[in-house]
Design a protein around this motif. Structure first.
Motif, mmCIF file in Angstrom:
data_model
loop_
_atom_site.group_PDB
_atom_site.id
_atom_site.type_symbol
_atom_site.label_atom_id
_atom_site.label_comp_id
_atom_site.label_asym_id
_atom_site.label_seq_id
_atom_site.Cartn_x
_atom_site.Cartn_y
_atom_site.Cartn_z
ATOM 1 N N LEU A 49 0.822 -1.244 0.116
ATOM 2 C CA LEU A 49 -0.049 -0.048 -0.129
ATOM 3 C C LEU A 49 0.850 1.257 0.001
ATOM 4 O O LEU A 49 2.103 1.313 0.506
ATOM 5 C CB LEU A 49 -0.987 0.118 1.172
ATOM 6 C CG LEU A 49 -2.236 -1.055 1.260
ATOM 7 C CD1 LEU A 49 -2.826 -1.021 2.586
ATOM 8 C CD2 LEU A 49 -2.646 -1.066 0.061
ATOM 9 N N SER A 50 0.323 2.308 -0.659
ATOM 10 C CA SER A 50 1.109 3.728 -0.596
ATOM 11 C C SER A 50 0.167 4.687 -0.386
ATOM 12 O O SER A 50 -1.030 4.484 -0.512
ATOM 13 C CB SER A 50 1.664 3.588 -2.239
ATOM 14 O OG SER A 50 2.055 5.033 -2.434
ATOM 15 N N ALA A 51 0.863 5.902 -0.140
ATOM 16 C CA ALA A 51 0.158 7.116 0.256
ATOM 17 C C ALA A 51 -0.517 7.610 -0.953
ATOM 18 O O ALA A 51 -1.654 8.063 -0.937
ATOM 19 C CB ALA A 51 0.979 8.056 0.868
ATOM 20 N N ASP A 52 -0.150 7.372 -2.203
ATOM 21 C CA ASP A 52 -0.567 7.942 -3.403
ATOM 22 C C ASP A 52 -0.122 7.021 -4.617
ATOM 23 O O ASP A 52 0.999 6.602 -4.474
ATOM 24 C CB ASP A 52 -0.259 9.298 -3.534
ATOM 25 C CG ASP A 52 -0.903 9.706 -4.977
ATOM 26 O OD1 ASP A 52 -1.864 9.936 -5.125
ATOM 27 O OD2 ASP A 52 0.109 10.201 -5.946
ATOM 28 N N HIS A 53 -1.117 6.763 -5.456
ATOM 29 C CA HIS A 53 -0.584 6.061 -6.647
ATOM 30 C C HIS A 53 -1.845 5.974 -7.709
ATOM 31 O O HIS A 53 -3.126 5.990 -7.109
ATOM 32 C CB HIS A 53 -0.249 4.550 -6.373
ATOM 33 C CG HIS A 53 0.568 4.077 -7.604
ATOM 34 N ND1 HIS A 53 0.060 3.231 -8.483
ATOM 35 C CD2 HIS A 53 1.934 3.871 -7.743
ATOM 36 C CE1 HIS A 53 0.874 2.793 -9.422
ATOM 37 N NE2 HIS A 53 2.038 3.170 -9.000
ATOM 38 N N PRO A 54 -1.622 6.263 -8.891
ATOM 39 C CA PRO A 54 -2.932 5.972 -9.708
ATOM 40 C C PRO A 54 -3.609 4.762 -9.575
ATOM 41 O O PRO A 54 -3.110 3.796 -9.505
ATOM 42 C CB PRO A 54 -2.247 5.862 -11.207
ATOM 43 C CG PRO A 54 -0.774 6.719 -10.940
ATOM 44 C CD PRO A 54 -0.493 6.373 -9.731
ATOM 45 N N LEU A 55 -5.030 4.777 -9.214
ATOM 46 C CA LEU A 55 -5.774 3.575 -9.218
ATOM 47 C C LEU A 55 -5.852 2.937 -10.451
ATOM 48 O O LEU A 55 -6.260 3.232 -11.502
ATOM 49 C CB LEU A 55 -7.122 3.933 -8.840
ATOM 50 C CG LEU A 55 -7.313 4.743 -7.515
ATOM 51 C CD1 LEU A 55 -8.846 5.126 -7.271
ATOM 52 C CD2 LEU A 55 -6.654 4.114 -6.168
ATOM 53 N N VAL A 56 -5.351 1.477 -10.257
ATOM 54 C CA VAL A 56 -5.352 0.854 -11.584
ATOM 55 C C VAL A 56 -6.207 -0.543 -11.492
ATOM 56 O O VAL A 56 -5.596 -1.459 -11.413
ATOM 57 C CB VAL A 56 -3.746 0.299 -11.957
ATOM 58 C CG1 VAL A 56 -3.552 -0.368 -13.388
ATOM 59 C CG2 VAL A 56 -2.555 1.524 -11.539
#
Length: 365
Positions: free
Chosen positions: A37-44
């Motif tokens: 899990l990341s604080a921000d990343h494009p939802l894919v």
């Protein structure tokens, strides 16, 4: 990576690299080859189906997705070589407003439609190519070998085709035919060769062209007109145009309409309802912090007026940080203005970092 990341309800499951493979990150999930899990990343969602449930209707994204669905042709039309052209989907809007996520959401819809209707047309193979990876950083595609100036459009186009070729090889397309696509200097002939190969293999190509971060509107228009208008049957190009150039994108889309089928999806700026919608995107049932309670609507509306978040990326990072901090709260605490304020204030001075360093235009385009 801290243990809190595994429980954060605003975390995003991040596929590793451009193909979703594990690159050796630590943590329990990393050890098993799953994405962390990341604080921000494009939802894919076409790589991580659970991301569909994190889709948030902000900055008119739902309207854009519905418009895409209405304009999308039947599968048989996409496969019809007699049509004579491919399709271009231009997604425009300010930086950080969810253009990349919207593109991946559109790809998810495409994947579902191909799966549903595929049996009637021989189950065509959909090939998805994020030409700059899932994080959509177009610098390595758009920068000249000197590392400073904007690359000529011919080189940009060749780099994009090389990324497409890599994915075609993964699907066992003939090496000699793939090499011919790369070696051909004329873009029109190269895409024609690509289209013929797709027809022979009963395949569809969906390529995502990143925000290339050019700074000259004429260069952007020239690139789209000379390269992307060469889209042939069975080729669908999703093109991201950033830096708030919605009007330019609209004009370019109109200019391309004679040689290809163009859909333009434009994202706007956040409004006061968006922060409320986003607050409710927390994932239930994924180890959400026990101290989080129902978000307070009136407080969040007030927070929007005081904070005035610029983009979806900023929303996600601030909510992620606030939820992480509330894990250690001594009593249940809602996500409200008081919880968010310590996390948005330090970011207000660093907002310009979202706009990457300008690339000098190359003389003559």
């Amino acid at each position: 990576m801290t243990s809190s990341d595994w429980a954060n309800p605003y975390g995003v499951r991040k596929p590793y690299g451009s193909n979703g493979m594990n690159h050796g990150h630590g943590g329990e999930d990393g050890a098993n080859g799953a994405a962390v899990l990341s604080a921000d990343h494009p939802l894919v969602p076409w790589k991580e189906p659970d991301h569909v449930h994190q889709w948030v209707d902000v900055d008119h994204s739902r309207e854009a997705l519905d418009r895409f669905g209405r304009s999308w042709p039947e599968l048989g039309e996409l496969l019809d070589s007699n049509v004579g052209y491919g399709r271009v989907v231009i997604v425009s809007g300010p930086p950080g407003m969810g253009k990349t996520t919207l593109i991946h959401r559109c790809l998810y819809e495409v994947k579902q439609r191909v799966a549903a209707a595929g049996a009637a047309v021989g189950n065509p193979l959909p090939v998805f190519v994020p030409t700059a990876g899932l994080e959509n950083d177009g610098r390595r595609i758009s920068v000249d070998p000197d590392g400073e100036s904007f690359a000529p459009t011919r080189l940009i186009n060749a780099r994009i085709r090389r990324e497409v070729a890599k994915r075609l090889r993964l699907h066992d397309f003939p090496e000699s035919r793939v090499k011919a696509i790369i070696d051909e200097e004329d873009p029109y002939l190269a895409y024609g060769e690509m289209s013929d190969l797709l027809v022979q293999r009963n395949a569809l190509l969906f390529a995502v062209i990143p925000h290339i971060r050019w700074n000259d509107a004429h260069l952007r228009a020239a690139f789209l007109r000379t390269c992307l208008s060469h889209a042939h049957p069975r080729i669908v190009l999703f093109v991201e145009v950033s830096q708030g150039a919605a009007e330019t994108a609209k004009e370019v889309a109109a200019g391309l309409s004679g040689s290809t089928a163009v859909t333009h999806l434009a994202l706007g700026e956040l409004n006061c309802e968006d922060i409320w919608r986003f607050s409710r995107s927390a994932r239930p049932g994924h180890g959400a912090p026990h101290v989080l309670v129902e978000p307070d609507r009136s407080s969040l509306m007030a927070a929007h007026r005081e904070w005035n978040p610029r983009d979806v990326r900023e929303l996600r990072k601030v909510f992620h940080s606030a939820a992480d901090a509330l894990r250690s709260a001594p009593y249940p605490w809602p996500i409200d203005a008081d919880a968010l304020r310590p996390h948005w204030e330090p970011r207000r001075t660093g907002r310009d970092a979202l706009l990457r360093a300008p690339i000098r235009p190359r003389p003559g385009g």
